[in-house]
Design a protein around this motif. Structure first.
Motif, PDB file in Angstrom:
ATOM      1  N   GLU A   1      38.062  40.572  -0.903  1.00 38.77           N
ATOM      2  CA  GLU A   1      39.310  40.950  -0.106  1.00 38.77           C
ATOM      3  C   GLU A   1      40.278  41.745  -0.830  1.00 38.77           C
ATOM      4  O   GLU A   1      41.486  41.655  -0.642  1.00 38.77           O
ATOM      5  N   ARG A   2      39.661  42.579  -1.561  1.00 38.88           N
ATOM      6  CA  ARG A   2      40.617  43.529  -2.372  1.00 38.88           C
ATOM      7  C   ARG A   2      39.798  44.880  -2.513  1.00 38.88           C
ATOM      8  O   ARG A   2      38.680  44.720  -2.567  1.00 38.88           O
ATOM      9  N   PRO A   3      40.493  45.860  -2.432  1.00 37.69           N
ATOM     10  CA  PRO A   3      39.607  47.030  -2.858  1.00 37.69           C
ATOM     11  C   PRO A   3      39.170  47.269  -4.297  1.00 37.69           C
ATOM     12  O   PRO A   3      39.795  46.641  -5.131  1.00 37.69           O
ATOM     13  N   ILE A   4      38.054  47.750  -4.099  1.00 36.01           N
ATOM     14  CA  ILE A   4      37.432  48.034  -5.605  1.00 36.01           C
ATOM     15  C   ILE A   4      37.326  49.568  -5.913  1.00 36.01           C
ATOM     16  O   ILE A   4      36.974  50.457  -5.296  1.00 36.01           O
ATOM     17  N   HIS A   5      37.633  49.906  -7.182  1.00 35.78           N
ATOM     18  CA  HIS A   5      37.693  51.145  -7.819  1.00 35.78           C
ATOM     19  C   HIS A   5      36.714  51.370  -8.426  1.00 35.78           C
ATOM     20  O   HIS A   5      36.331  50.888  -9.442  1.00 35.78           O
ATOM     21  N   ILE A   6      35.683  52.125  -8.089  1.00 40.51           N
ATOM     22  CA  ILE A   6      34.237  52.449  -8.538  1.00 40.51           C
ATOM     23  C   ILE A   6      34.500  53.465  -9.599  1.00 40.51           C
ATOM     24  O   ILE A   6      34.978  54.562  -9.048  1.00 40.51           O
ATOM     25  N   LEU A   7      33.725  53.142 -10.702  1.00 38.27           N
ATOM     26  CA  LEU A   7      34.393  54.198 -11.896  1.00 38.27           C
ATOM     27  C   LEU A   7      33.273  55.416 -11.665  1.00 38.27           C
ATOM     28  O   LEU A   7      31.857  55.310 -11.124  1.00 38.27           O
ATOM     29  N   GLN A   8      33.537  56.471 -12.236  1.00 37.73           N
ATOM     30  CA  GLN A   8      32.903  57.774 -12.224  1.00 37.73           C
ATOM     31  C   GLN A   8      31.570  57.432 -13.172  1.00 37.73           C
ATOM     32  O   GLN A   8      30.491  57.874 -12.902  1.00 37.73           O
ATOM     33  N   VAL A   9      31.862  56.791 -14.231  1.00 43.92           N
ATOM     34  CA  VAL A   9      30.877  56.674 -15.117  1.00 43.92           C
ATOM     35  C   VAL A   9      30.502  55.050 -15.123  1.00 43.92           C
ATOM     36  O   VAL A   9      31.454  54.293 -15.593  1.00 43.92           O
ATOM     37  N   LEU A  10      29.219  54.824 -14.330  1.00 34.90           N
ATOM     38  CA  LEU A  10      29.122  53.237 -14.276  1.00 34.90           C
ATOM     39  C   LEU A  10      28.424  52.644 -15.492  1.00 34.90           C
ATOM     40  O   LEU A  10      28.538  51.499 -15.694  1.00 34.90           O
ATOM     41  N   ASP A  11      27.943  53.500 -16.297  1.00 37.98           N
ATOM     42  CA  ASP A  11      27.517  52.956 -17.593  1.00 37.98           C
ATOM     43  C   ASP A  11      28.552  52.806 -18.460  1.00 37.98           C
ATOM     44  O   ASP A  11      28.895  53.367 -19.589  1.00 37.98           O
TER      45      ASP A  11
ATOM     46  N   LYS B   1      37.578  57.747 -15.409  1.00 33.73           N
ATOM     47  CA  LYS B   1      37.882  58.394 -14.118  1.00 33.73           C
ATOM     48  C   LYS B   1      37.270  57.447 -12.974  1.00 33.73           C
ATOM     49  O   LYS B   1      36.201  56.833 -13.148  1.00 33.73           O
ATOM     50  N   VAL B   2      38.325  57.209 -11.689  1.00 35.46           N
ATOM     51  CA  VAL B   2      37.648  56.642 -10.620  1.00 35.46           C
ATOM     52  C   VAL B   2      36.981  57.536  -9.664  1.00 35.46           C
ATOM     53  O   VAL B   2      37.456  58.592  -9.310  1.00 35.46           O
ATOM     54  N   LYS B   3      35.911  57.218  -9.252  1.00 32.93           N
ATOM     55  CA  LYS B   3      34.936  57.965  -8.431  1.00 32.93           C
ATOM     56  C   LYS B   3      35.310  57.740  -6.956  1.00 32.93           C
ATOM     57  O   LYS B   3      35.346  58.711  -6.160  1.00 32.93           O
ATOM     58  N   ASP B   4      35.534  56.523  -6.639  1.00 32.50           N
ATOM     59  CA  ASP B   4      35.736  56.106  -5.406  1.00 32.50           C
ATOM     60  C   ASP B   4      36.347  54.905  -5.182  1.00 32.50           C
ATOM     61  O   ASP B   4      36.578  54.089  -6.083  1.00 32.50           O
TER      62      ASP B   4
END
Length: 476
Positions: free
Chosen positions: A398-408, A437-440
């Motif tokens: 129930e919260r936004p998730i900030h997905i990183l550009q570098v997942l590793d 950096k955040v990708k999405d």
């Protein structure tokens, strides 16, 4: 250019990072796990020679131009996985992985020896030494060098035998080695995270094409490097890195009752939880979607997402504890609620949902104990390559998730430390602000929230009962 190495549980990954956190080249290769259950103990092993052979293979196949530009090597890797070696550094046994439960039976004995509750690395390292001494004395008395996984990679690259001074206190090592009747130098010399632990040997440089005498920084285990590489810094942030092991963490400025680690930045404290949840994802992929010969490709995971997306609504729960959990060796994988009309789509989605429920239970535990109000979730790790899985997590949490550009994030965290150590940035915080950096951003779906809330409450109700049942069966 920094060359980062992450010796994971199921994959070995390397990547070149520039000082802005961008990857110019990345390579990876799978690692085999030898897993079984013997006398109710969870056995999880790997061959140390496979680690080294895989690493050398990946290094040799890197772009020659990139090799010439590298300034340092940064190493991270799986949490405490132990290699026992002879005088020449040759392994006497397979590496005993962090998921292996043999060491845990010595928890109370170690507690008595060191006079306090032992940490996870202490249980895994010291407990294994006691286990080998009791069960395989012919091996134990040949041990001359003891390594954690990261330090074994360091040794093979530089011939430096060292231990992590953050994880192991010198006086504690002396106390335990004395009780075991071992020489204290069996663990090597201490290293920190901020100065080179060694330099690339001429032999390895010649074999791989890398410049000789490259400084090698050995960072923390991959979970701590995940925290660095995710940029976790505020008390209203929650990190979820979905790899083979799911790492969840929050940072606090004051030490509270849940704190598990001191951060490498003084005055900051970490509440850290980890469960080997991603193993079940790989298990499904290997059992049902691998190519002939057991080869897995990205297409397998894409197909799993496609199936899960068309799953019917169901009350199937996938308990993903294939390797138990720390100090809970009785936990097992379990699929609950299957009916005849359901199939793989529902099983896959149930895995996605159940893992999200486990993350939510950890978030709630920390929030309730600390009164922290989590506004932002940072998502990293290979699990976040799945948009569907990310959406399910956002809906459940129930919260936004900030997905990183570098997942590793572990690879990136090790590189951030190295660039800071080389003077590119004045401190870790500055390096993180420039390299992460955040990708999405994935926002929760309000309609799905209500549906998942009901399932989550059922999951919580069933979980305690199932755990009690598994524990009773294990100890009967």
């Amino acid at each position: 250019m920094i060359l980062s190495v992450d010796l994971g549980t199921t994959n070995l990954k390397i990547a070149f990072f520039d000082s802005h956190g961008d990857i110019s080249e990345k390579r990876s290769a799978p690692l085999n796990i030898q897993a079984s259950i013997k006398s109710e103990l969870i056995i999880a092993e790997q061959k140390p020679n496979e680690w080294i052979e895989t690493l050398i293979y990946l290094l040799k196949n890197l772009n020659d131009r990139s090799k010439k530009e590298v300034e340092a090597i940064a190493i991270t890797g799986q949490s405490t996985s132990v290699v026992l070696a002879d005088e020449k550094g040759l392994p006497l046994l397979n590496a005993i992985l962090h998921m292996d439960s043999r060491s845990e039976e010595y928890f109370n004995y170690i507690k008595n020896i060191i006079g306090r509750v032992p940490s996870f690395p202490e249980v895994k390292l010291f407990g294994l030494l006691y286990w080998v001494k009791d069960r395989q004395p012919e091996i134990f008395y040949r041990v001359r060098k003891v390594f954690d996984a990261r330090q074994y990679i360091l040794y093979k690259l530089s011939q430096e035998h060292m231990y992590d001074s953050y994880a192991f206190n010198h006086n504690t090592l002396r106390r335990v080695s004395s009780d075991l009747d071992l020489e204290p130098d069996i663990f090597g010399r201490p290293h920190d995270f901020f100065t080179p632990a060694g330099y690339l040997s001429k032999d390895v440089a010649l074999e791989t094409g890398l410049p000789p005498e490259l400084p090698i920084f050995v960072g923390p285990w991959d979970g701590m490097c995940d925290i660095i590489g995710s940029g976790l810094s505020r008390e209203d942030e929650f990190m979820d890195v979905a790899g083979t092991t799911e790492i969840m963490a929050m940072i606090f400025s004051n030490r509270n009752s849940l704190v598990t680690h001191e951060y490498i930045i003084p005055g900051r404290w970490i509440v850290y939880r980890s469960f080997p949840l991603g193993v079940s994802h790989r298990w499904l992929a290997e059992r049902f979607f691998s190519l002939q010969g057991g080869v897995l490709t990205d297409d397998a995971y894409t197909f799993m997402d496609q199936l899960a997306a068309r799953a019917k609504d169901s009350e199937v729960f996938f308990y993903p504890y294939f390797f138990g959990a720390y100090l809970k060796p009785y936990l097992r994988g379990l699929i609950l609620g299957l009916t005849y009309e359901l199939g793989l789509p529902e099983v896959i989605k149930s895995l996605y949902l159940t893992s999200a429920f486990i993350v939510r239970s950890v978030l709630e535990e920390i929030s309730e104990a600390t009164s922290a109000e989590v506004a932002r979730i940072i998502g990293g790790g290979g699990g976040y390559r799945s948009r569907l899985w990310a959406q399910i997590k956002a809906d459940v949490l129930e919260r936004p998730i900030h997905i990183l550009q570098v997942l590793d994030t572990a690879l990136l965290g090790a590189a951030i430390l190295a660039y800071t150590n080389l003077g590119y940035y004045k401190n870790l915080a500055e390096a993180q602000s420039q390299m992460i950096k955040v990708k999405d951003v994935v926002f929760p779906n309000l309609d799905a929230e209500k549906k998942y809330q009901r399932l989550y409450l059922k999951f919580k109700e069933f979980s305690g009962k199932i755990e009690s049942l598994l524990e009773a069966i294990y100890y009967e």
